[in-house]
Motif scaffolding. Structure first.
Motif, mmCIF file in Angstrom:
data_model
loop_
_atom_site.group_PDB
_atom_site.id
_atom_site.type_symbol
_atom_site.label_atom_id
_atom_site.label_comp_id
_atom_site.label_asym_id
_atom_site.label_seq_id
_atom_site.Cartn_x
_atom_site.Cartn_y
_atom_site.Cartn_z
ATOM 1 N N ILE A 35 -8.916 1.256 8.178
ATOM 2 C CA ILE A 35 -7.712 1.780 7.524
ATOM 3 C C ILE A 35 -6.671 2.092 8.589
ATOM 4 C CG2 ILE A 35 -6.749 3.615 6.074
ATOM 5 C CD1 ILE A 35 -8.730 1.928 4.542
ATOM 6 N N ASP A 36 -5.486 1.504 8.458
ATOM 7 C CA ASP A 36 -4.376 1.781 9.375
ATOM 8 C C ASP A 36 -3.848 3.176 9.051
ATOM 9 O OD1 ASP A 36 -1.735 2.070 10.450
ATOM 10 O OD2 ASP A 36 -1.570 -0.106 10.595
ATOM 11 N N THR A 39 -0.027 3.189 7.788
ATOM 12 C CA THR A 39 0.360 2.560 6.524
ATOM 13 C C THR A 39 -0.644 2.789 5.397
ATOM 14 O OG1 THR A 39 -0.774 0.486 7.040
ATOM 15 C CG2 THR A 39 1.521 0.695 7.789
ATOM 16 N N ARG A 41 -3.076 0.882 4.934
ATOM 17 C CA ARG A 41 -3.509 -0.475 4.579
ATOM 18 C C ARG A 41 -4.904 -0.745 5.118
ATOM 19 N NH1 ARG A 41 -3.663 -5.159 7.369
ATOM 20 N NH2 ARG A 41 -3.494 -7.084 6.190
ATOM 21 N N PHE A 42 -5.742 -1.389 4.282
ATOM 22 C CA PHE A 42 -7.061 -1.822 4.717
ATOM 23 C C PHE A 42 -6.898 -3.123 5.490
ATOM 24 C CE2 PHE A 42 -11.070 -4.096 4.255
ATOM 25 C CZ PHE A 42 -11.974 -3.111 4.634
ATOM 26 N N ALA A 43 -7.378 -3.177 6.732
ATOM 27 C CA ALA A 43 -7.229 -4.360 7.591
ATOM 28 C C ALA A 43 -8.322 -5.369 7.269
ATOM 29 C CB ALA A 43 -7.258 -3.951 9.054
ATOM 30 N N LYS A 66 1.430 -14.087 0.328
ATOM 31 C CA LYS A 66 1.423 -12.741 -0.225
ATOM 32 C C LYS A 66 1.964 -12.800 -1.643
ATOM 33 C CE LYS A 66 5.931 -11.374 1.542
ATOM 34 N NZ LYS A 66 6.664 -10.409 2.274
#
Length: 74
Positions: A35-36, A39, A41-43, A66
């Protein structure tokens, strides 16, 4: 697993040659290492995930587009 999505099946649609499962997501578990923190966001590309389909394992993670990329205005 670095990512686990738990679902509850709500219905099954029989489509002749296969079935389609309609489900509700009831839990998501993601390894914090991917997890970033900035952000959230899951990498996915760093998690080395794989998928199994029709007897074969496939690697996941290469970004090929995307949401909305096919209709994006130039």
């Amino acid at each position: 697993s670095p990512l686990s999505i738990e679902c509850k099946v709500k219905s099954v649609l029989h489509l002749g040659t296969h079935d389609m499962f309609i489900s509700e997501v009831i839990n998501v578990r993601a390894d914090d290492r991917f997890i970033d923190p900035e952000t959230g966001r899951f990498a996915l590309e760093d998690a080395n995930l794989l998928a199994y389909s029709h007897g074969f394992y496939h690697s996941l993670g290469e970004i090929i587009g995307k949401f909305g990329f096919s209709v994006k205005k130039k």
